[in-house]
Design a protein around this motif. Structure first.
Motif, PDB file in Angstrom:
ATOM      1  N   ILE A   1       0.857  -1.189   0.000  1.00 37.80           N
ATOM      2  CA  ILE A   1       0.000   0.000   0.000  1.00 37.80           C
ATOM      3  C   ILE A   1       0.887   1.231   0.000  1.00 37.80           C
ATOM      4  O   ILE A   1       1.709   1.403   0.894  1.00 37.80           O
ATOM      5  CB  ILE A   1      -0.943   0.051   1.235  1.00 37.80           C
ATOM      6  N   HIS A   2       0.731   2.078  -1.032  1.00 40.50           N
ATOM      7  CA  HIS A   2       1.449   3.346  -1.093  1.00 40.50           C
ATOM      8  C   HIS A   2       0.691   4.383  -0.274  1.00 40.50           C
ATOM      9  O   HIS A   2      -0.538   4.447  -0.342  1.00 40.50           O
ATOM     10  CB  HIS A   2       1.506   3.865  -2.538  1.00 40.50           C
ATOM     11  N   MET A   3       1.418   5.196   0.467  1.00 35.83           N
ATOM     12  CA  MET A   3       0.768   6.289   1.201  1.00 35.83           C
ATOM     13  C   MET A   3       1.777   7.362   1.586  1.00 35.83           C
ATOM     14  O   MET A   3       2.985   7.124   1.568  1.00 35.83           O
ATOM     15  CB  MET A   3       0.043   5.756   2.443  1.00 35.83           C
ATOM     16  N   THR A   4       1.258   8.543   1.933  1.00 39.76           N
ATOM     17  CA  THR A   4       2.100   9.650   2.392  1.00 39.76           C
ATOM     18  C   THR A   4       2.322   9.502   3.901  1.00 39.76           C
ATOM     19  O   THR A   4       1.602   8.740   4.561  1.00 39.76           O
ATOM     20  CB  THR A   4       1.412  11.000   2.138  1.00 39.76           C
ATOM     21  N   PRO A   5       3.298  10.219   4.460  1.00 35.79           N
ATOM     22  CA  PRO A   5       3.480  10.204   5.929  1.00 35.79           C
ATOM     23  C   PRO A   5       2.189  10.586   6.656  1.00 35.79           C
ATOM     24  O   PRO A   5       1.894  10.046   7.729  1.00 35.79           O
ATOM     25  CB  PRO A   5       4.583  11.244   6.147  1.00 35.79           C
ATOM     26  N   ASP A   6       1.399  11.497   6.082  1.00 34.68           N
ATOM     27  CA  ASP A   6       0.142  11.913   6.695  1.00 34.68           C
ATOM     28  C   ASP A   6      -0.873  10.758   6.704  1.00 34.68           C
ATOM     29  O   ASP A   6      -1.575  10.539   7.695  1.00 34.68           O
ATOM     30  CB  ASP A   6      -0.425  13.123   5.934  1.00 34.68           C
ATOM     31  N   ASP A   7      -0.935  10.010   5.602  1.00 37.05           N
ATOM     32  CA  ASP A   7      -1.811   8.825   5.555  1.00 37.05           C
ATOM     33  C   ASP A   7      -1.369   7.804   6.605  1.00 37.05           C
ATOM     34  O   ASP A   7      -2.196   7.171   7.270  1.00 37.05           O
ATOM     35  CB  ASP A   7      -1.740   8.144   4.178  1.00 37.05           C
ATOM     36  N   ALA A   8      -0.036   7.613   6.738  1.00 35.35           N
ATOM     37  CA  ALA A   8       0.511   6.636   7.691  1.00 35.35           C
ATOM     38  C   ALA A   8       0.081   6.985   9.113  1.00 35.35           C
ATOM     39  O   ALA A   8      -0.285   6.109   9.903  1.00 35.35           O
ATOM     40  CB  ALA A   8       2.030   6.583   7.580  1.00 35.35           C
TER      41      ALA A   8
ATOM     42  N   THR B   1       3.500   2.344   9.908  1.00 30.07           N
ATOM     43  CA  THR B   1       4.800   2.930   9.581  1.00 30.07           C
ATOM     44  C   THR B   1       5.375   2.273   8.335  1.00 30.07           C
ATOM     45  O   THR B   1       4.976   1.165   7.958  1.00 30.07           O
ATOM     46  CB  THR B   1       5.805   2.735  10.742  1.00 30.07           C
ATOM     47  N   ASN B   2       6.340   2.958   7.721  1.00 35.27           N
ATOM     48  CA  ASN B   2       6.969   2.444   6.509  1.00 35.27           C
ATOM     49  C   ASN B   2       7.610   1.078   6.765  1.00 35.27           C
ATOM     50  O   ASN B   2       8.320   0.901   7.746  1.00 35.27           O
ATOM     51  CB  ASN B   2       8.036   3.429   6.016  1.00 35.27           C
ATOM     52  N   GLY B   3       7.333   0.125   5.886  1.00 38.55           N
ATOM     53  CA  GLY B   3       7.918  -1.207   6.018  1.00 38.55           C
ATOM     54  C   GLY B   3       7.078  -2.157   6.861  1.00 38.55           C
ATOM     55  O   GLY B   3       7.329  -3.366   6.856  1.00 38.55           O
ATOM     56  N   GLU B   4       6.098  -1.617   7.574  1.00 38.55           N
ATOM     57  CA  GLU B   4       5.223  -2.474   8.393  1.00 38.55           C
ATOM     58  C   GLU B   4       4.407  -3.402   7.490  1.00 38.55           C
ATOM     59  O   GLU B   4       4.037  -3.054   6.382  1.00 38.55           O
ATOM     60  CB  GLU B   4       4.281  -1.583   9.217  1.00 38.55           C
ATOM     61  N   MET B   5       4.152  -4.615   7.999  1.00 40.05           N
ATOM     62  CA  MET B   5       3.292  -5.550   7.281  1.00 40.05           C
ATOM     63  C   MET B   5       1.919  -5.544   7.939  1.00 40.05           C
ATOM     64  O   MET B   5       1.811  -5.711   9.152  1.00 40.05           O
ATOM     65  CB  MET B   5       3.874  -6.964   7.347  1.00 40.05           C
ATOM     66  N   VAL B   6       0.884  -5.359   7.127  1.00 33.69           N
ATOM     67  CA  VAL B   6      -0.490  -5.380   7.638  1.00 33.69           C
ATOM     68  C   VAL B   6      -1.269  -6.447   6.870  1.00 33.69           C
ATOM     69  O   VAL B   6      -0.758  -7.043   5.921  1.00 33.69           O
ATOM     70  CB  VAL B   6      -1.188  -4.009   7.470  1.00 33.69           C
TER      71      VAL B   6
ATOM     72  N   GLY C   1     -12.274 -12.058   1.183  1.00 37.96           N
ATOM     73  CA  GLY C   1     -11.378 -12.696   2.142  1.00 37.96           C
ATOM     74  C   GLY C   1     -10.270 -11.745   2.499  1.00 37.96           C
ATOM     75  O   GLY C   1     -10.409 -10.536   2.321  1.00 37.96           O
ATOM     76  N   GLY C   2      -9.177 -12.301   2.987  1.00 40.50           N
ATOM     77  CA  GLY C   2      -8.097 -11.439   3.436  1.00 40.50           C
ATOM     78  C   GLY C   2      -6.743 -11.859   2.893  1.00 40.50           C
ATOM     79  O   GLY C   2      -6.541 -13.018   2.534  1.00 40.50           O
ATOM     80  N   TYR C   3      -5.840 -10.884   2.799  1.00 38.15           N
ATOM     81  CA  TYR C   3      -4.444 -11.156   2.460  1.00 38.15           C
ATOM     82  C   TYR C   3      -3.561 -10.650   3.588  1.00 38.15           C
ATOM     83  O   TYR C   3      -3.743  -9.528   4.069  1.00 38.15           O
ATOM     84  CB  TYR C   3      -4.045 -10.443   1.162  1.00 38.15           C
ATOM     85  N   ASN C   4      -2.588 -11.483   3.992  1.00 32.45           N
ATOM     86  CA  ASN C   4      -1.592 -11.065   4.968  1.00 32.45           C
ATOM     87  C   ASN C   4      -0.363 -10.536   4.240  1.00 32.45           C
ATOM     88  O   ASN C   4      -0.279 -10.600   3.016  1.00 32.45           O
ATOM     89  CB  ASN C   4      -1.190 -12.243   5.856  1.00 32.45           C
ATOM     90  N   GLN C   5       0.612 -10.067   5.003  1.00 32.50           N
ATOM     91  CA  GLN C   5       1.907  -9.636   4.449  1.00 32.50           C
ATOM     92  C   GLN C   5       1.740  -8.591   3.345  1.00 32.50           C
ATOM     93  O   GLN C   5       2.240  -8.745   2.231  1.00 32.50           O
ATOM     94  CB  GLN C   5       2.689 -10.846   3.905  1.00 32.50           C
ATOM     95  N   VAL C   6       1.026  -7.534   3.677  1.00 26.92           N
ATOM     96  CA  VAL C   6       0.880  -6.402   2.760  1.00 26.92           C
ATOM     97  C   VAL C   6       1.800  -5.296   3.276  1.00 26.92           C
ATOM     98  O   VAL C   6       1.630  -4.820   4.398  1.00 26.92           O
ATOM     99  CB  VAL C   6      -0.581  -5.905   2.711  1.00 26.92           C
ATOM    100  N   ALA C   7       2.788  -4.931   2.481  1.00 25.67           N
ATOM    101  CA  ALA C   7       3.817  -3.987   2.944  1.00 25.67           C
ATOM    102  C   ALA C   7       3.325  -2.543   2.842  1.00 25.67           C
ATOM    103  O   ALA C   7       2.761  -2.146   1.825  1.00 25.67           O
ATOM    104  CB  ALA C   7       5.084  -4.157   2.124  1.00 25.67           C
ATOM    105  N   ILE C   8       3.558  -1.786   3.902  1.00 25.49           N
ATOM    106  CA  ILE C   8       3.259  -0.350   3.878  1.00 25.49           C
ATOM    107  C   ILE C   8       4.466   0.372   3.280  1.00 25.49           C
ATOM    108  O   ILE C   8       5.600   0.190   3.742  1.00 25.49           O
ATOM    109  CB  ILE C   8       2.991   0.183   5.310  1.00 25.49           C
ATOM    110  N   ARG C   9       4.233   1.167   2.241  1.00 27.25           N
ATOM    111  CA  ARG C   9       5.309   1.930   1.599  1.00 27.25           C
ATOM    112  C   ARG C   9       4.991   3.414   1.727  1.00 27.25           C
ATOM    113  O   ARG C   9       4.093   3.923   1.039  1.00 27.25           O
ATOM    114  CB  ARG C   9       5.462   1.541   0.132  1.00 27.25           C
TER     115      ARG C   9
END
Ligand code: ZN
Length: 215
Positions: free
Chosen positions: A146-153, A159-164, A174-182
């Motif tokens: 997921i791409h986002m700005t610091p404000d979105d985060a 946080t950047n690099g977090e997996m959600v 359904g759901g997907y794991n291991q989605v990286a926050i960028r």
């Protein structure tokens, strides 16, 4: 008494209306990526001719990124996939993002990686109208992110690099794991998964992404 009730209901409307105005909700658009390649200028010229520059077909969600009119053929030991879209602008190193099913058709093994993390990735052959090139590394299956700005985060509490994890409604939802926050200051809020991941849950660009935090 009637007047009193009218005033009261009017007051309630004003109060709840004000509450709504303060509470902002950000929805995350879903971007579904097909297989694609990023090319270095040297590889552009090998594939399309000396001095060639990529031409823009349409802008992508991330500022400055665009789909090009140009396509290439990706060739593996067991098969080839034609008309794979080139994305611009050119990069320092070429990169080929395919899907899991493509690996079987091409006869290659590709690791799941975030875009730009090329170390240890295998190579692949690309064929264009004017030539072909074997890139020694850069083949991957894109990791969902997921791409986002610091404000979105800040808004989503990540946080950047977090997996959600992400969740989708629907008959095949359904759901997907291991989605990286960028996180990047020039990002546009967008969740990127590939066509196979989207098809598995009958997702479209209108699907609603819900973030589930893992901690
Ligand atoms: Zn992306």
């Amino acid at each position: 008494m009637g007047n009193y009730e009218q005033v009261l209901s009017l007051l309630m409307e004003v109060v709840s209306g004000a509450g709504k105005a303060e509470k902002e909700t950000r929805s995350i658009p879903l971007g579904i990526s097909n297989r694609h390649v990023h090319l270095s200028q040297a590889d552009v010229e090998t594939l399309f001719g000396a001095g060639y520059t990529l031409s823009k077909m349409r802008d992508l969600s991330q500022p400055g990124q665009y789909a090009c009119n140009e396509t290439v053929t990706v060739c593996g030991p067991k098969g080839a996939i034609e008309k794979v879209r080139v994305l611009g602008p050119v990069r320092r190193q070429s990169q080929v993002e395919i899907m899991r099913g493509d690996c079987f058709k091409l006869g290659v093994k590709a690791p799941v990686r975030l875009s730009g993390e090329l170390e240890g990735t295998p190579g692949i052959t690309l064929v264009g109208p004017k030539g072909s090139v074997y890139i020694t590394s850069g083949l991957m299956v894109a990791q969902r992110h997921i791409h986002m700005t610091p404000d979105d985060a800040l808004y989503f509490g990540v946080t950047n690099g977090e997996m959600v994890s992400i969740q989708f409604d629907g008959l095949r939802g359904g759901g997907y794991n291991q989605v990286a926050i960028r996180v990047s200051s020039d990002a546009a809020l967008d969740c990127h998964i590939d066509v196979e991941e989207a098809n598995a849950m009958d997702l479209t660009s209108a699907s609603v992404v819900t973030i589930i935090k893992n901690r």
